[in-house]
Design a protein around this motif. Structure first.
Motif, mmCIF file in Angstrom:
data_model
loop_
_atom_site.group_PDB
_atom_site.id
_atom_site.type_symbol
_atom_site.label_atom_id
_atom_site.label_comp_id
_atom_site.label_asym_id
_atom_site.label_seq_id
_atom_site.Cartn_x
_atom_site.Cartn_y
_atom_site.Cartn_z
ATOM 1 N N THR A 93 0.835 -1.190 0.000
ATOM 2 C CA THR A 93 0.000 0.000 0.000
ATOM 3 C C THR A 93 0.876 1.248 0.000
ATOM 4 O O THR A 93 2.041 1.212 0.390
ATOM 5 N N GLU A 94 0.302 2.347 -0.477
ATOM 6 C CA GLU A 94 0.980 3.643 -0.435
ATOM 7 C C GLU A 94 0.153 4.600 0.416
ATOM 8 O O GLU A 94 -1.075 4.526 0.421
ATOM 9 N N LEU A 95 0.829 5.490 1.108
ATOM 10 C CA LEU A 95 0.133 6.464 1.930
ATOM 11 C C LEU A 95 -0.264 7.675 1.093
ATOM 12 O O LEU A 95 0.455 8.089 0.180
ATOM 13 N N VAL A 96 -1.416 8.251 1.451
ATOM 14 C CA VAL A 96 -1.968 9.413 0.761
ATOM 15 C C VAL A 96 -2.395 10.423 1.816
ATOM 16 O O VAL A 96 -2.912 10.040 2.863
ATOM 17 N N VAL A 97 -2.172 11.710 1.553
ATOM 18 C CA VAL A 97 -2.608 12.737 2.497
ATOM 19 C C VAL A 97 -3.225 13.909 1.754
ATOM 20 O O VAL A 97 -2.978 14.121 0.571
ATOM 21 N N SER A 98 -4.049 14.672 2.469
ATOM 22 C CA SER A 98 -4.468 16.005 2.038
ATOM 23 C C SER A 98 -3.897 16.983 3.048
ATOM 24 O O SER A 98 -3.577 16.614 4.181
ATOM 25 N N GLY A 99 -3.787 18.255 2.626
ATOM 26 C CA GLY A 99 -3.271 19.255 3.543
ATOM 27 C C GLY A 99 -1.756 19.223 3.627
ATOM 28 O O GLY A 99 -1.072 18.841 2.678
ATOM 29 N N PRO A 100 -1.201 19.597 4.777
ATOM 30 C CA PRO A 100 0.256 19.687 4.908
ATOM 31 C C PRO A 100 0.924 18.319 4.866
ATOM 32 O O PRO A 100 0.366 17.330 5.327
ATOM 33 N N THR A 101 2.107 18.273 4.282
ATOM 34 C CA THR A 101 2.894 17.044 4.252
ATOM 35 C C THR A 101 4.104 17.213 5.166
ATOM 36 O O THR A 101 4.559 18.328 5.406
ATOM 37 N N SER A 102 4.601 16.108 5.653
ATOM 38 C CA SER A 102 5.764 16.148 6.550
ATOM 39 C C SER A 102 6.902 15.355 5.933
ATOM 40 O O SER A 102 6.687 14.532 5.033
ATOM 41 N N PRO A 103 8.126 15.566 6.430
ATOM 42 C CA PRO A 103 9.262 14.798 5.912
ATOM 43 C C PRO A 103 9.342 13.393 6.491
ATOM 44 O O PRO A 103 10.275 12.639 6.182
ATOM 45 N N ALA A 104 8.355 12.990 7.309
ATOM 46 C CA ALA A 104 8.430 11.702 7.990
ATOM 47 C C ALA A 104 8.468 10.537 7.012
ATOM 48 O O ALA A 104 9.291 9.631 7.135
ATOM 49 N N ILE A 105 7.581 10.537 6.038
ATOM 50 C CA ILE A 105 7.499 9.453 5.061
ATOM 51 C C ILE A 105 7.021 10.022 3.737
ATOM 52 O O ILE A 105 6.295 11.007 3.702
ATOM 53 N N PRO A 106 7.435 9.401 2.630
ATOM 54 C CA PRO A 106 6.958 9.873 1.330
ATOM 55 C C PRO A 106 5.483 9.556 1.155
ATOM 56 O O PRO A 106 5.030 8.456 1.458
ATOM 57 N N VAL A 107 4.717 10.525 0.704
ATOM 58 C CA VAL A 107 3.287 10.348 0.502
ATOM 59 C C VAL A 107 2.866 11.008 -0.798
ATOM 60 O O VAL A 107 3.611 11.796 -1.383
ATOM 61 N N ARG A 108 1.650 10.685 -1.246
ATOM 62 C CA ARG A 108 1.067 11.333 -2.408
ATOM 63 C C ARG A 108 -0.160 12.110 -1.966
ATOM 64 O O ARG A 108 -0.778 11.796 -0.944
ATOM 65 N N LEU A 109 -0.529 13.130 -2.725
ATOM 66 C CA LEU A 109 -1.655 13.986 -2.379
ATOM 67 C C LEU A 109 -2.973 13.373 -2.860
ATOM 68 O O LEU A 109 -3.051 12.856 -3.981
ATOM 69 N N THR A 110 -3.990 13.452 -2.015
ATOM 70 C CA THR A 110 -5.272 12.812 -2.290
ATOM 71 C C THR A 110 -5.862 13.257 -3.624
ATOM 72 O O THR A 110 -6.394 12.447 -4.382
ATOM 73 N N SER A 111 -5.801 14.553 -3.912
ATOM 74 C CA SER A 111 -6.420 15.068 -5.135
ATOM 75 C C SER A 111 -5.846 14.415 -6.388
ATOM 76 O O SER A 111 -6.591 14.008 -7.289
ATOM 77 N N SER A 112 -4.519 14.290 -6.459
ATOM 78 C CA SER A 112 -3.903 13.701 -7.651
ATOM 79 C C SER A 112 -4.122 12.193 -7.708
ATOM 80 O O SER A 112 -4.312 11.628 -8.792
ATOM 81 N N VAL A 113 -4.123 11.529 -6.546
ATOM 82 C CA VAL A 113 -4.347 10.084 -6.525
ATOM 83 C C VAL A 113 -5.761 9.759 -6.980
ATOM 84 O O VAL A 113 -5.987 8.811 -7.743
ATOM 85 N N ALA A 114 -6.750 10.530 -6.532
ATOM 86 C CA ALA A 114 -8.140 10.297 -6.937
ATOM 87 C C ALA A 114 -8.273 10.339 -8.456
ATOM 88 O O ALA A 114 -8.926 9.478 -9.066
ATOM 89 N N VAL A 115 -7.638 11.313 -9.071
ATOM 90 C CA VAL A 115 -7.671 11.429 -10.529
ATOM 91 C C VAL A 115 -6.979 10.235 -11.178
ATOM 92 O O VAL A 115 -7.497 9.636 -12.133
ATOM 93 N N ASP A 116 -5.821 9.846 -10.655
ATOM 94 C CA ASP A 116 -5.075 8.727 -11.232
ATOM 95 C C ASP A 116 -5.868 7.423 -11.162
ATOM 96 O O ASP A 116 -5.862 6.630 -12.110
ATOM 97 N N VAL A 117 -6.533 7.194 -10.043
ATOM 98 C CA VAL A 117 -7.305 5.960 -9.894
ATOM 99 C C VAL A 117 -8.455 5.933 -10.895
ATOM 100 O O VAL A 117 -8.697 4.918 -11.558
ATOM 101 N N THR A 207 -14.898 16.230 -1.661
ATOM 102 C CA THR A 207 -15.095 17.679 -1.657
ATOM 103 C C THR A 207 -13.762 18.334 -1.974
ATOM 104 O O THR A 207 -12.697 17.750 -1.727
ATOM 105 N N GLY A 208 -13.823 19.521 -2.518
ATOM 106 C CA GLY A 208 -12.592 20.216 -2.860
ATOM 107 C C GLY A 208 -11.665 20.391 -1.674
ATOM 108 O O GLY A 208 -10.460 20.171 -1.761
ATOM 109 N N ARG A 209 -12.209 20.777 -0.531
ATOM 110 C CA ARG A 209 -11.381 20.991 0.659
ATOM 111 C C ARG A 209 -10.796 19.688 1.170
ATOM 112 O O ARG A 209 -9.617 19.636 1.567
ATOM 113 N N ALA A 210 -11.583 18.608 1.175
ATOM 114 C CA ALA A 210 -11.083 17.331 1.684
ATOM 115 C C ALA A 210 -9.974 16.772 0.797
ATOM 116 O O ALA A 210 -9.014 16.186 1.292
ATOM 117 N N LEU A 211 -10.102 16.959 -0.501
ATOM 118 C CA LEU A 211 -9.095 16.420 -1.420
ATOM 119 C C LEU A 211 -7.803 17.222 -1.411
ATOM 120 O O LEU A 211 -6.749 16.699 -1.769
#
Length: 247
Positions: A93-117, A207-211
């Motif tokens: 599995t890969e992690l996905v986030v919305s909002g701020p990202t941290s240097p803790a682990i590499p993640v992808r942004l929810t908005s772009s992942v939703a489109v890719d799926v 929703t736009g804000r959630a993504l």
């Protein structure tokens, strides 16, 4: 000899989670052959979406192609399928986030992942969300998916009027709402599943804000787990369950 029986056994081995596969093997071990009434009754009682039909098809092929084989032989074949499956683990599995990202682990942004799926779907999309609005890019991608022949089922919470976000799609999508409109049960799942190979699961509504802006987390799921997730969501839409109804 036809290869239909091996293909049906392989399909069952890929579909069923380990514990369900073990149960099937146990039932087969007790069956003398394809006409065994105990196995027939057990198979007919299975509730998972399409499983009873799948088992019936397997039993018919067993009768037609190898009636001399005891159930233990088929159970052994399923054991080989299970062992091969363990050797080829599903993609991580890969992690996905919305909002701020941290240097803790590499993640992808929810908005772009939703489109890719959504873009990865070639036959079907199953999408569930509690709320939906302000998602013009998602709606555009669903319109493009419909143009390439993808069937989309939208499982939406009626109390939030989520269906309005997809109004411009018209008959290009099939909308489902919960039959229980009381506060006892809400459709709270957030899922985008493409065919049976990739799914985005997380806390973000459509929703736009959630993504993009909210602090949300999720995962990209791949492999056999996606098929089981899709089976569950489609089971919710079956008339006999009485859980979701088509709009």
């Amino acid at each position: 000899m036809s290869d239909r029986l091996p293909m049906l056994l392989a399909a069952l081995g890929k579909r069923l989670p380990s514990e369900r596969l073990t149960t099937l093997q146990q039932q087969l071990h007790q069956a003398d052959g394809p006409a065994d009434e105990g196995f027939h009754r057990w198979a007919a009682a299975q509730q998972a979406a399409g499983l009873a039909f799948q088992l019936t098809e397997m039993r018919i092929a067993w009768q037609q192609e190898a009636p001399q084989l005891p159930g233990s032989a088929l159970a052994l074949s399923l054991g080989a399928v299970a062992a091969a499956r363990e050797d080829t683990e599903d993609e991580p599995t890969e992690l996905v986030v919305s909002g701020p990202t941290s240097p803790a682990i590499p993640v992808r942004l929810t908005s772009s992942v939703a489109v890719d799926v959504i873009r990865s779907a070639r036959e079907a999309l199953v999408i569930a969300s509690f709320a939906a609005f302000g998602i013009h890019e998602i709606v555009s991608e669903l319109r493009a998916a419909a143009a390439r022949g993808v069937h989309t089922d939208l499982l939406l919470e009626e109390s939030t009027s989520a269906v309005r976000a997809f109004g411009s799609l018209g008959s290009r999508v099939q909308v489902w709402h919960p039959t229980d409109t009381s506060a006892r049960r809400s459709l709270h799942a957030k899922v985008i599943a493409a065919d049976r190979h990739t799914a985005l699961l997380g806390s973000a509504n459509l929703t736009g804000r959630a993504l993009r802006d909210n602090i949300e987390v999720g995962v990209i799921l791949r492999g056999s787990h996606v098929g089981r997730l899709v089976d569950h969501l489609r089971w919710l839409t079956r008339p006999e369950t009485g859980l979701l109804q088509a709009q």
